[in-house]
Design a protein around this motif. Sequence first.
Motif, mmCIF file in Angstrom:
data_model
loop_
_atom_site.group_PDB
_atom_site.id
_atom_site.type_symbol
_atom_site.label_atom_id
_atom_site.label_comp_id
_atom_site.label_asym_id
_atom_site.label_seq_id
_atom_site.Cartn_x
_atom_site.Cartn_y
_atom_site.Cartn_z
ATOM 1 N N SER A 187 40.476 0.215 10.803
ATOM 2 C CA SER A 187 39.458 0.709 11.621
ATOM 3 C C SER A 187 37.929 0.350 10.953
ATOM 4 N N ASP A 188 36.911 0.140 11.633
ATOM 5 C CA ASP A 188 35.512 -0.431 11.050
ATOM 6 C C ASP A 188 34.993 0.994 11.053
ATOM 7 N N GLY A 189 35.334 1.989 11.566
ATOM 8 C CA GLY A 189 34.472 3.275 11.543
ATOM 9 C C GLY A 189 35.119 4.277 12.443
ATOM 10 N N VAL A 190 35.777 5.334 11.748
ATOM 11 C CA VAL A 190 36.442 6.408 12.529
ATOM 12 C C VAL A 190 35.974 7.516 12.119
ATOM 13 N N GLU A 191 35.716 8.619 12.924
ATOM 14 C CA GLU A 191 35.397 9.986 12.558
ATOM 15 C C GLU A 191 36.603 10.989 12.850
ATOM 16 N N PHE A 192 36.463 11.691 11.883
ATOM 17 C CA PHE A 192 37.698 12.939 11.965
ATOM 18 C C PHE A 192 37.517 14.038 11.149
ATOM 19 N N THR A 193 37.985 15.318 11.476
ATOM 20 C CA THR A 193 37.694 16.634 10.692
ATOM 21 C C THR A 193 38.691 16.366 9.379
ATOM 22 N N VAL A 194 38.652 16.650 8.480
ATOM 23 C CA VAL A 194 39.483 16.670 6.998
ATOM 24 C C VAL A 194 40.794 17.169 7.331
ATOM 25 N N LYS A 195 40.583 18.437 7.744
ATOM 26 C CA LYS A 195 41.663 19.319 7.999
ATOM 27 C C LYS A 195 42.990 18.782 9.051
ATOM 28 N N ASP A 196 42.302 18.284 9.985
ATOM 29 C CA ASP A 196 42.924 17.723 11.045
ATOM 30 C C ASP A 196 43.658 16.246 10.715
ATOM 31 N N GLY A 197 42.982 15.393 9.778
ATOM 32 C CA GLY A 197 43.770 14.315 9.380
ATOM 33 C C GLY A 197 43.360 13.112 10.331
ATOM 34 N N HIS A 198 43.936 11.933 9.935
ATOM 35 C CA HIS A 198 43.888 10.713 10.928
ATOM 36 C C HIS A 198 44.900 9.639 10.270
ATOM 37 N N CYS A 200 47.650 8.971 8.749
ATOM 38 C CA CYS A 200 48.671 9.320 8.084
ATOM 39 C C CYS A 200 48.149 10.478 7.332
ATOM 40 N N PRO A 201 48.907 11.410 6.536
ATOM 41 C CA PRO A 201 48.772 12.419 5.502
ATOM 42 C C PRO A 201 47.815 12.078 4.363
ATOM 43 N N ALA A 202 48.134 10.682 3.941
ATOM 44 C CA ALA A 202 47.379 10.119 2.755
ATOM 45 C C ALA A 202 45.621 10.257 2.748
ATOM 46 N N LEU A 203 45.349 9.911 4.189
ATOM 47 C CA LEU A 203 43.972 9.881 4.298
ATOM 48 C C LEU A 203 43.189 11.191 3.908
ATOM 49 N N ALA A 204 43.664 12.241 4.827
ATOM 50 C CA ALA A 204 43.010 13.364 4.603
ATOM 51 C C ALA A 204 42.944 13.854 2.912
ATOM 52 N N ARG A 205 44.110 13.512 2.417
ATOM 53 C CA ARG A 205 44.371 13.953 0.889
ATOM 54 C C ARG A 205 43.186 13.077 0.239
ATOM 55 N N ALA A 206 42.907 11.807 0.342
ATOM 56 C CA ALA A 206 42.411 11.119 -0.451
ATOM 57 C C ALA A 206 40.838 11.509 -0.137
ATOM 58 N N VAL A 207 40.500 11.501 1.022
ATOM 59 C CA VAL A 207 38.945 11.682 1.144
ATOM 60 C C VAL A 207 38.318 13.003 0.597
ATOM 61 N N LYS A 208 39.198 13.939 0.350
ATOM 62 C CA LYS A 208 38.829 15.380 -0.423
ATOM 63 C C LYS A 208 38.599 14.721 -1.923
ATOM 64 N N THR A 209 38.859 13.576 -2.323
ATOM 65 C CA THR A 209 38.688 13.317 -3.713
ATOM 66 C C THR A 209 37.593 12.478 -3.984
ATOM 67 N N MET A 210 37.012 11.903 -2.749
ATOM 68 C CA MET A 210 36.102 10.731 -2.651
ATOM 69 C C MET A 210 34.532 11.367 -2.506
ATOM 70 N N LYS A 211 33.794 10.355 -2.983
ATOM 71 C CA LYS A 211 32.266 10.608 -2.826
ATOM 72 C C LYS A 211 31.710 9.598 -1.848
ATOM 73 N N LYS A 212 30.646 9.896 -1.466
ATOM 74 C CA LYS A 212 30.042 9.202 -0.330
ATOM 75 C C LYS A 212 29.610 7.822 -0.860
ATOM 76 N N GLY A 213 30.240 6.826 -0.026
ATOM 77 C CA GLY A 213 30.081 5.533 -0.404
ATOM 78 C C GLY A 213 31.200 4.880 -1.297
ATOM 79 N N GLU A 214 32.077 5.631 -1.738
ATOM 80 C CA GLU A 214 33.420 5.529 -2.438
ATOM 81 C C GLU A 214 34.280 4.284 -1.655
ATOM 82 N N LYS A 215 34.725 3.605 -2.358
ATOM 83 C CA LYS A 215 35.706 2.630 -1.764
ATOM 84 C C LYS A 215 37.098 2.542 -2.626
ATOM 85 N N VAL A 216 38.385 2.841 -2.264
ATOM 86 C CA VAL A 216 39.430 2.625 -2.990
ATOM 87 C C VAL A 216 40.551 2.275 -2.401
#
Length: 510
Positions: A187-198, A200-216
């Motif tokens: 996806s080139d840009g998708v919006e979702f609420t962290v607690k609802d996820g998107h 697979c479960p890994a995405l929600a877990r990962a974004v909670k450890t990330m900063k704005k602009g971070e790429k991992v």
Amino acid sequence: MGFNCASKATAIFLLLSVSALVCAKKSGDVKELQIGVKYKPETCEVQAHKGDSIKVHYRGKLTDGTVFDSSFERGDPIAFELGSGQVIKGWDLGIKTMKKGENALFTIPADLAYGSSGSAPTIPPNATLQFDVELLSWSSIKDICKDGGIFKKILVEGEKWENPKDLDEVIVRYEAQLEDGSVVARSDGVEFTVKDGHFCPALARAVKTMKKGEKVLLTVKPQYGFGEKGKPASGDESAVPPNANIQITLELVDWKTVTEVTDDKKVIKKILKEGDGYERPNEGAVVKVKLIGKLQDGTVFFKKGQDDSELFEFKTDEEQVIDGLDRAVSTMKKGELALLTIAPEYAFGSSESQQELAVVPPNSTVCYEIELVSFDKEKESWDMNTDEKIEAAGKKKEEGNVLFKAGKYVKASKRYEKAVKFIEYDSSFREEEKKQAKALKVACNLNNAACKLKLKDYKQAEKLCTKVLELESRNVKALYRRAQAYIQLADLDLAEFDIKKALEIDPDNR
């Protein structure tokens, strides 16, 4: 120097034990470190940690100057994972003292190098070694869930320090691949609420450890992917086989901070644009805002400050607007733009309300888009002289009395508390001013105790009455109200003592 398990030469580089203390001195642009004295880094720049992928150049020498190995001469730096046992423990621990781009000269005693065995044919037994070291780069690799389920490797550092929380709405770009490199989703840009996820479960877990602009780069085990069942193909997304590991390149583009203004989650604020500075309106501040009020179906019922029209102005904590709006604006900074969702309990309740542009039906959840343009804070006690403090305390007391009579005990209690704060410290007051301040403290604490009894906060009621009795030991109202609190707290002996004392002081008091 080779990099295989069979050769001790793979481990030669920087050999410092866990308890080793090092000291630093400058030699040109090269830092020299020796065992024995504590070393404190000169700056707070980021240093590598366990699990990071490290790349270094080095040159190893004996104390007589003989070079036994050099990645510089080979033109081939080596890479390893810090703290994983790929190199000797001293190397793992010592590299933590360095910063990216730093050059250092390390002197290593034999017991932290190759000891009594040496490493034939280049390193003799019991040899002290020296290393010229250049830390070229590292990529941070973290075990997000501490169970090996998701490893995160930072490809591009993010901005600032904040991380998204469960309620926040994040915007991400991602591409997910299987181990064979086949793409299963992007996806080139998708919006979702962290607690609802998107996805697979890994995405929600990962974004909670990330900063704005971070790429991992995420390496995801099945328990945080699609588990034993896998995922069938759907739309543009390919199938994920059962028990498949996934690699996800993930970028946190931006997010909108969402907070719960009230503890019962019935007033929610989503920040659309961050404000400036740190100050927020206090109780009694005069605020000017741009405001649009809507029903959940989009019907606009209120609009001010739009299209160069006059801004909407009100005073906080004065019931000039609905409670949810009053509470929310006190959490905002100047220039902040937010979207508020307010449940009926903090809006117009169970009654129909005719507003400027439309009727708000009973039990309506309402939404406001609000921009805090400016505010003037109510004067704080430290900015007042003694006359102003006494006048302000008297005003807050009267406001509290009006609210108490209206049955608004929580708001009344806050007024009484604020009144007392204005005159709490009276050491600089003149004698007459001290008498006035004492009378106000007694009245406000007594009235506040009555509020707390109504609110069934008996412990606070008892404390407030005790404060009054410290000023006036024969205050009958304080004794009576404290006895009421003691009864509810099951301290019956203390209640009896206060009642008897009150009767002794004023036996005819009904």
